[in-house]
Design a protein around this motif. Structure first.
Motif, short mmCIF file in Angstrom:
data_model
loop_
_atom_site.label_atom_id
_atom_site.label_comp_id
_atom_site.label_asym_id
_atom_site.label_seq_id
_atom_site.Cartn_x
_atom_site.Cartn_y
_atom_site.Cartn_z
N SER A 1 -11.57 7.06 63.02
CA SER A 1 -12.78 6.67 62.18
C SER A 1 -12.50 6.88 60.77
O SER A 1 -11.63 7.58 60.66
CB SER A 1 -14.12 7.28 62.60
OG SER A 1 -14.03 8.65 62.57
N ARG A 2 -13.10 5.95 59.90
CA ARG A 2 -12.94 5.99 58.43
C ARG A 2 -13.60 6.91 57.91
O ARG A 2 -14.87 7.00 58.02
CB ARG A 2 -13.02 4.72 57.99
CG ARG A 2 -12.49 4.49 56.32
CD ARG A 2 -12.47 3.19 56.04
NE ARG A 2 -12.36 2.88 54.50
CZ ARG A 2 -11.87 1.71 53.92
NH1 ARG A 2 -12.20 0.70 54.71
NH2 ARG A 2 -11.50 1.96 52.74
N LEU A 3 -12.89 7.78 56.95
CA LEU A 3 -13.91 8.60 56.08
C LEU A 3 -14.11 8.05 55.01
O LEU A 3 -13.33 7.31 54.45
CB LEU A 3 -13.08 10.02 55.98
CG LEU A 3 -12.43 10.99 56.92
CD1 LEU A 3 -11.60 11.80 56.65
CD2 LEU A 3 -13.83 11.46 57.71
N PRO A 4 -15.26 8.61 54.40
CA PRO A 4 -15.58 7.95 52.95
C PRO A 4 -14.43 8.25 51.77
O PRO A 4 -13.92 9.36 51.92
CB PRO A 4 -17.05 8.62 52.55
CG PRO A 4 -17.06 9.89 53.33
CD PRO A 4 -16.18 9.61 54.53
N SER A 5 -14.33 7.38 50.94
CA SER A 5 -13.35 7.52 49.81
C SER A 5 -14.01 9.02 48.98
O SER A 5 -14.97 9.43 49.14
CB SER A 5 -13.42 6.53 48.89
OG SER A 5 -14.54 6.39 48.00
N THR A 6 -12.93 9.67 48.22
CA THR A 6 -13.14 10.76 47.46
C THR A 6 -14.26 10.46 46.28
O THR A 6 -14.91 11.30 46.24
CB THR A 6 -11.73 11.36 47.07
OG1 THR A 6 -11.23 10.32 46.16
CG2 THR A 6 -10.79 11.88 47.88
N ILE B 1 -16.53 8.16 46.48
CA ILE B 1 -17.88 7.97 47.14
C ILE B 1 -18.45 9.48 47.75
O ILE B 1 -19.81 9.60 47.30
CB ILE B 1 -17.98 7.06 48.35
CG1 ILE B 1 -17.62 5.57 47.87
CG2 ILE B 1 -19.27 6.93 49.04
CD1 ILE B 1 -18.65 4.83 46.79
N LEU B 2 -17.77 10.29 48.32
CA LEU B 2 -18.11 11.25 48.70
C LEU B 2 -18.56 12.22 47.52
O LEU B 2 -19.78 12.89 47.77
CB LEU B 2 -16.96 11.98 49.69
CG LEU B 2 -17.30 13.55 50.10
CD1 LEU B 2 -18.53 13.15 51.19
CD2 LEU B 2 -16.25 13.84 50.99
N ALA B 3 -17.73 12.34 46.37
CA ALA B 3 -18.22 13.09 45.40
C ALA B 3 -19.42 12.76 44.67
O ALA B 3 -20.41 13.56 44.16
CB ALA B 3 -17.34 13.00 44.19
N GLN B 4 -19.80 11.67 44.91
CA GLN B 4 -21.18 10.88 44.23
C GLN B 4 -22.17 11.34 45.09
O GLN B 4 -23.16 11.59 44.67
CB GLN B 4 -21.05 9.37 44.13
CG GLN B 4 -20.08 8.62 42.95
CD GLN B 4 -20.04 7.48 42.97
OE1 GLN B 4 -20.58 6.71 43.99
NE2 GLN B 4 -19.51 6.55 41.89
N ASN B 5 -22.22 11.08 46.47
CA ASN B 5 -23.08 11.54 47.28
C ASN B 5 -23.35 13.10 47.23
O ASN B 5 -24.62 13.48 47.61
CB ASN B 5 -22.62 11.21 48.72
CG ASN B 5 -22.67 9.71 48.93
OD1 ASN B 5 -23.21 8.99 48.00
ND2 ASN B 5 -21.92 9.18 49.95
N LEU B 6 -22.29 13.82 47.35
CA LEU B 6 -22.54 15.33 47.12
C LEU B 6 -22.73 16.02 45.94
O LEU B 6 -22.87 16.99 45.49
CB LEU B 6 -21.17 15.83 47.84
CG LEU B 6 -20.83 15.52 49.16
CD1 LEU B 6 -19.83 16.44 49.79
CD2 LEU B 6 -22.05 15.93 50.20
N LYS B 7 -22.79 14.92 44.75
CA LYS B 7 -22.85 15.64 43.42
C LYS B 7 -21.91 16.65 42.90
O LYS B 7 -22.43 17.74 42.48
CB LYS B 7 -24.30 16.20 43.22
CG LYS B 7 -25.46 15.19 43.65
CD LYS B 7 -25.38 13.87 42.78
CE LYS B 7 -26.88 13.17 43.16
NZ LYS B 7 -26.53 11.63 42.86
#
Length: 466
Positions: free
Chosen positions: A36-41, A43-49
């Motif tokens: 399974s594919r993980l979110p890009s660094t 996108i993940l940084a944006q989602n987690l602030k």
């Protein structure tokens, strides 16, 4: 795929480690399937602030341990780990849950700590006992929504004498910490107001303001603080600043820049400056510069303060000084909220201030922190060929920047391998691409003994220079 990683910004472990541990656990327990594919660094940084460098460090660790693999131009994918075996004790009815052990360090240079060994427990205990004597039933009533009048009067008197703040008790709001007070302020300003913040900045304030729907824009700083020309270009209607000791850079804003900020606020109706004066009590060179609020003649500065650094974080008492017209607006829009600090705690704090204990405690802690501050600077002397030191004239932490550009993550790792925990600045940036301090770490000293500070410095010298 979207990952909702529960982060604890007040926890003992770095944010990148929390992200890494969470994803690792999800993979081991089969909730993230192989392939399974993980979110890009990004996108993940944006989602987690958080900063992108934080998510990148987490992914680097997953790659190093074989839990994930990177495919060029495609992204990150979960590895197949069927061959991994984890041995666990079989739980029994009488077994006690074993808490996961946190990584231990010989020395932890946390910038968030304070010295609780010097807290005047006996005085606080005596005042607490006296507050509840004679069945004082009034203490168990609802109380004033803005906070008890006596406490607000005492806080106002202290702010005027120590910080030059010009206010009346009617303008002061008492609340359980700066986060709650920022929530109230958001309702007064209107959630469509764009707010400028220094970059880097206090991440918790950024999270609170964005959670309320405010557009938040980072504004670059120079050696004197927030650049007013960049603030003007940002289109913001309010600016969150820490002029007395900027976190995390340690910049003390000179009077001329403060006047420029006030001129910006006066230039258009409805503009405000939010002054967070979180640890102005501790300054080690020159005379303290009065609060920005005391210079304000146009009722445009909202002043925030707290007793978390000067007394103890667990007290959870903060205060906000509003301009008079915002005080009236508060009564209309939010005056129906109950005060979030109990009347008992307010009365204890009031007596602690009114009886002179607070001033004596501050004077004692200034001397204690000055000794620790001097011990840290002395211990860092051997590192000055490779590192520059900044932010050393106020507050409870200093900055170390590697002169030849060794990256923050490498400095943190080398220190950890030597048993020392230091803190990178990357998490303090609203956008990771704006990080102008890629080789800088923070060292706090408030909760350390002088012997621990000396040992920590020796370990850092071996880790970084030998």
């Amino acid at each position: 795929m979207e990952l909702m990683v529960p982060l604890n910004v007040q926890g003992g472990s770095p944010l990148y480690e929390q992200i890494y541990q969470y994803i690792k656990k999800e993979i081991r327990e089969g909730r993230l399937a192989a392939g399974s594919r993980l979110p890009s660094t990004r996108i993940l940084a944006q989602n987690l602030k958080v900063s992108r460098s934080t998510t990148q460090m987490a992914y680097d660790q997953l790659l190093a341990e074989g839990y994930a693999e990177a495919s060029p131009c495609r992204g990150y994918f979960v590895c197949k780990i069927d061959e991994l075996v984890e041995v666990r004790n079989k739980p029994t009815a009488a077994s006690k849950p074993v808490e996961q052990e946190e990584e231990s360090f010989a020395v932890d240079f946390s910038p968030r700590g304070i010295d609780l060994d010097r807290f005047p427990f006996n005085i606080w205990r005596k005042i607490s006992r006296n507050t509840l004597v004679d069945d004082n039933k009034a203490m168990f009533g609802a109380g004033d929504p803005q906070g008890e009048w006596e406490l607000r009067t005492a806080v106002g008197d202290y702010l005027h004498s120590a910080r030059g703040v010009d206010c009346t008790p009617e303008q002061i709001l008492v609340g359980a910490g700066s986060e709650y007070l920022l929530l109230l302020l958001s309702q007064l300003l209107g959630r469509d107001v764009k707010i400028a913040m220094e970059n880097p900045t206090y991440a918790q304030a950024y999270r609170v303001l964005t959670s309320q729907g405010h557009p938040v824009v980072p504004v670059e700083m120079d050696r004197q603080g927030m650049r007013v020309s960049a603030l003007e270009e940002s289109g913001a209607g309010a600016a969150y600043v820490m002029p007395s000791h900027q976190y995390p850079t340690g910049i003390v804003m000179p009077v001329k820049r403060r006047q420029e900020l006030l001129s910006w606020a006066y230039a258009r109706p409805g503009r405000y400056l939010i002054e967070d004066d979180y640890d102005s009590e501790f300054r080690y060179k020159g005379r303290p510069i009065p609060a920005l609020q005391g210079m304000d003649r146009g009722e445009r500065v909202v002043y925030l303060g707290t007793f978390s650094k000067s007394i103890a974080p667990a007290i959870r008492v903060g205060f906000m000084v509003l301009p008079r017209h915002l005080t009236e607006l508060y009564k209309e829009r939010a005056g129906f909220y109950s005060c979030t600090v109990s009347r008992i705690d307010q009365d204890i704090l009031y007596q602690f201030i009114a009886q002179g204990h607070y001033e004596r405690h501050l004077n004692r802690m200034r001397a204690v922190y000055k000794a620790k501050h001097d011990a840290l600077l002395a211990g860092l002397k051997p590192l000055e060929t490779d590192f520059s030191v900044a932010g050393e004239y106020a507050g409870l932490h200093v900055l170390l920047t590697h002169r030849r550009g060794i990256k923050e993550a490498e400095l943190v790792k080398r220190a950890a391998d030597a048993g020392v925990k230091v803190y990178g600045m990357s998490d303090c940036f609203i956008h990771p691409e704006h990080n102008r301090y890629p080789s800088t770490v923070m060292l706090g000293y408030a909760n350390l003994k002088e012997t621990e500070i000396a040992e920590g410095c020796l370990r850092l010298k071996k880790a970084w220079m030998e």
